[in-house]
Motif scaffolding. Structure first.
Motif, short mmCIF file in Angstrom:
data_model
loop_
_atom_site.label_atom_id
_atom_site.label_comp_id
_atom_site.label_asym_id
_atom_site.label_seq_id
_atom_site.Cartn_x
_atom_site.Cartn_y
_atom_site.Cartn_z
N SER A 61 -0.28 56.18 -45.75
CA SER A 61 -0.71 57.03 -44.41
C SER A 61 0.27 55.88 -43.30
CB SER A 61 -1.58 57.79 -44.45
OG SER A 61 -0.62 58.77 -42.95
N ASP A 62 -0.51 54.54 -42.95
CA ASP A 62 -0.50 53.81 -42.47
C ASP A 62 1.24 53.29 -42.37
OD1 ASP A 62 -1.28 52.23 -39.76
OD2 ASP A 62 -1.33 50.33 -41.30
N LEU A 63 1.55 52.85 -43.59
CA LEU A 63 2.36 52.13 -43.91
C LEU A 63 3.75 53.17 -43.45
CD1 LEU A 63 2.32 50.83 -47.46
CD2 LEU A 63 2.52 49.23 -45.26
N ALA A 64 3.88 54.48 -43.70
CA ALA A 64 4.61 54.98 -42.90
C ALA A 64 4.51 55.26 -41.80
CB ALA A 64 3.82 56.99 -43.81
N ALA A 65 4.05 55.37 -41.50
CA ALA A 65 3.66 55.52 -39.56
C ALA A 65 4.55 54.15 -39.07
CB ALA A 65 2.79 55.15 -39.37
N GLN A 66 4.04 52.86 -39.54
CA GLN A 66 4.76 51.85 -39.30
C GLN A 66 6.16 52.04 -39.38
OE1 GLN A 66 2.84 48.11 -40.54
NE2 GLN A 66 1.12 49.67 -41.58
N VAL A 67 7.25 52.21 -40.57
CA VAL A 67 8.04 52.55 -41.10
C VAL A 67 8.91 53.70 -40.12
CG1 VAL A 67 9.79 53.31 -42.91
CG2 VAL A 67 8.03 51.97 -43.54
N LEU A 68 8.36 54.95 -39.38
CA LEU A 68 9.38 55.87 -38.66
C LEU A 68 8.73 54.77 -37.71
CD1 LEU A 68 7.21 58.95 -40.09
CD2 LEU A 68 9.44 57.93 -40.65
N ALA A 69 7.99 54.10 -37.20
CA ALA A 69 8.29 53.49 -35.38
C ALA A 69 9.64 52.75 -35.57
CB ALA A 69 6.60 53.00 -35.89
N VAL A 70 9.39 51.77 -36.58
CA VAL A 70 10.78 50.94 -36.62
C VAL A 70 12.15 52.17 -36.44
CG1 VAL A 70 11.91 49.53 -37.74
CG2 VAL A 70 9.89 49.24 -38.15
N PRO A 76 6.57 48.58 -34.64
CA PRO A 76 5.95 48.84 -36.22
C PRO A 76 4.32 48.19 -35.60
CG PRO A 76 6.53 46.94 -36.43
CD PRO A 76 7.77 46.98 -35.82
N ALA A 77 3.99 47.82 -35.25
CA ALA A 77 2.40 47.49 -34.80
C ALA A 77 1.86 48.51 -33.65
CB ALA A 77 2.28 45.96 -34.40
N LEU A 78 2.72 49.00 -33.14
CA LEU A 78 2.13 50.02 -32.30
C LEU A 78 1.71 51.21 -32.55
CD1 LEU A 78 4.05 49.21 -29.09
CD2 LEU A 78 2.52 48.33 -29.78
N ARG A 79 2.38 51.91 -34.00
CA ARG A 79 2.89 52.65 -34.63
C ARG A 79 3.12 54.09 -33.84
NH1 ARG A 79 -0.68 48.54 -36.72
NH2 ARG A 79 -1.05 49.78 -38.46
N GLY A 80 2.69 54.61 -32.75
CA GLY A 80 3.09 55.15 -31.76
C GLY A 80 2.60 56.72 -31.92
N PRO A 169 -1.31 46.08 -42.21
CA PRO A 169 0.42 46.22 -41.77
C PRO A 169 1.11 45.55 -42.53
CG PRO A 169 -1.88 45.27 -40.73
CD PRO A 169 -2.41 45.68 -41.92
N ILE A 170 2.55 46.35 -42.56
CA ILE A 170 3.35 45.88 -43.76
C ILE A 170 4.20 44.23 -43.66
CG2 ILE A 170 5.64 46.47 -41.78
CD1 ILE A 170 6.65 47.75 -43.32
N GLY A 171 3.48 44.05 -43.61
CA GLY A 171 4.04 42.10 -42.88
C GLY A 171 3.43 41.90 -43.82
N GLU A 172 1.91 42.38 -44.50
CA GLU A 172 0.80 41.73 -45.29
C GLU A 172 1.87 42.32 -46.54
OE1 GLU A 172 -1.43 39.87 -45.10
OE2 GLU A 172 -1.31 39.80 -43.28
N LEU A 173 2.89 43.17 -47.03
CA LEU A 173 2.84 43.05 -48.16
C LEU A 173 3.84 42.32 -49.22
CD1 LEU A 173 4.32 46.45 -47.51
CD2 LEU A 173 2.53 46.65 -48.54
N PRO A 174 3.46 42.14 -50.20
CA PRO A 174 4.38 40.41 -50.92
C PRO A 174 5.87 41.43 -50.68
CG PRO A 174 2.98 41.85 -53.05
CD PRO A 174 2.72 42.41 -50.72
N ALA A 175 6.90 40.55 -51.38
CA ALA A 175 7.75 40.37 -50.49
C ALA A 175 8.71 41.84 -51.36
CB ALA A 175 8.62 39.72 -50.91
N GLU A 176 8.14 41.98 -53.29
CA GLU A 176 8.75 42.81 -53.50
C GLU A 176 8.55 44.47 -52.91
OE1 GLU A 176 5.93 41.69 -56.20
OE2 GLU A 176 7.33 40.57 -54.69
N LEU A 198 12.85 43.38 -38.19
CA LEU A 198 11.81 43.38 -38.80
C LEU A 198 11.71 42.37 -40.01
CD1 LEU A 198 8.56 44.52 -39.51
CD2 LEU A 198 9.79 46.65 -40.51
N GLN A 199 12.68 42.77 -40.55
CA GLN A 199 13.36 41.41 -42.28
C GLN A 199 12.94 40.35 -41.50
OE1 GLN A 199 16.47 43.93 -43.46
NE2 GLN A 199 15.53 43.75 -45.90
#
Length: 313
Positions: A61-70, A76-80, A169-176, A198-199
């Motif tokens: 859910s947190d990842l989805a919120a960050q993606v939607l914020a972007v 994305p850190a603010l989610r919103g 946090p989305i930046g903590e995901l492995p690259a793939e 973001l990328q």
């Protein structure tokens, strides 16, 4: 350690027992992602008070919120804040994220690590953030090692806090996984500039797992010291076990879970530990574990081969 000779009769019998044990443990691990996906998709999941399930759902859910914020041009850190429409969008994106087996397995590994760290702290007073070994590395006379250790400490502190909030946090995901997650929304009616930014800011090596892997590498031969769970802490222990036993890190984490003692013992043997050292680690994770003293009959190379032949998702 110097116990790499094998009595072929005894060794062959023990290998058969180990392969049977690994197959049993693999069946248990292999069922995790399908069960998680079923529970996450089910209305009945609200009635399940399972801590791992709750954390996995929270992270998705947190990842989805960050993606939607972007997508909306926000940080994305603010989610919103969310209105009803955004909430529905988030739920739909969570469903798509949950369909990705690799992402689901990754989140399960993080949730398990966070809960295991809490259990080890409660039962054995193993600090989930600042372990004795990490303190020693921070005080290293090698500036690059000391800096890596300090950065790893900060990242581990953030990880424990994020786990308690059920965030990822989305930046903590492995690259793939990072690229797969943003691809789910990028290209729709969204802010392409935000995704490009973001990328550009993404650096896998600067994330917690990247820092821990770099720290283990910087320790060189001294990395064997990180295979003492009470001295290294779970995070550094898992990263060192992953490197030295040549197995995926989330497998190293899951091997510390109850019911996976055969996998942990074999991983420790693959990393070069002998009977006494293996038994000490198993006493911390599963005191009633079997076969700890017999594992060194298997050579380290053979242990790595058995693990590689029995990889699970």
């Amino acid at each position: 350690m110097g116990e790499d000779t094998i009595d072929h009769a005894d060794g062959g019998k023990l290998e058969a027992i180990l392969q049977e044990e690994l197959a049993r443990e693999s069946r248990a691990l292999g069922s995790v992602v399908p069960v998680l996906r079923h529970l996450l998709a089910s209305d009945g999941q609200r009635l399940v008070s399972d801590a791992v399930l709750a954390r996995v759902r929270g992270m998705l859910s947190d990842l989805a919120a960050q993606v939607l914020a972007v997508s909306a041009g926000r940080d994305p850190a603010l989610r919103g804040p969310e209105d009803d429409a955004t909430s529905r969008q988030r739920d739909a994106l969570v469903d798509r994220l949950a369909a990705d087996s690799a992402l689901l397995a990754f989140c399960h590994g993080l949730a398990t690590e966070g809960l295991l760290a809490e259990r080890l702290n409660r039962q054995h007073a193993i600090d989930p953030v600042l372990s004795p070994l990490l303190q020693e590395l921070i005080a290293s006379q090698q500036p690059e090692v000391a800096e890596l250790a300090m950065n790893a400490l900060a990242a581990q502190s953030r990880f424990i806090q994020s786990q308690r909030r059920m965030e990822l946090p989305i930046g903590e995901l492995p690259a793939e996984l990072f690229h797969a997650v943003i691809a789910m929304q990028n290209g729709t009616d969204s802010d392409a500039t935000g995704f490009a930014r973001l990328q550009q800011g993404y650096d896998e090596a600067a994330g917690r797992l990247g820092l821990l892997a770099r720290l283990v590498s910087a320790m060189r031969r001294g990395a064997i010291a990180a295979l003492a769970l009470d001295h290294a802490g779970l995070a550094l222990f898992a990263s060192a076990l992953s490197v030295l036993a040549r197995q995926p890190r989330h497998h190293a984490v899951l091997s510390c879970h109850e019911g996976q003692s055969g996998r942990l013992a074999l991983g420790l043997r693959a990393a070069g530990l002998g009977a006494d050292a293996i038994e000490r680690q198993l006493l911390l994770t599963e005191p009633n574990a079997r076969m700890a003293t017999e594992i060194p009959v298997i050579s380290s190379d053979r242990a790595r081969h058995l693990l590689a032949a029995d990889q699970v998702a």
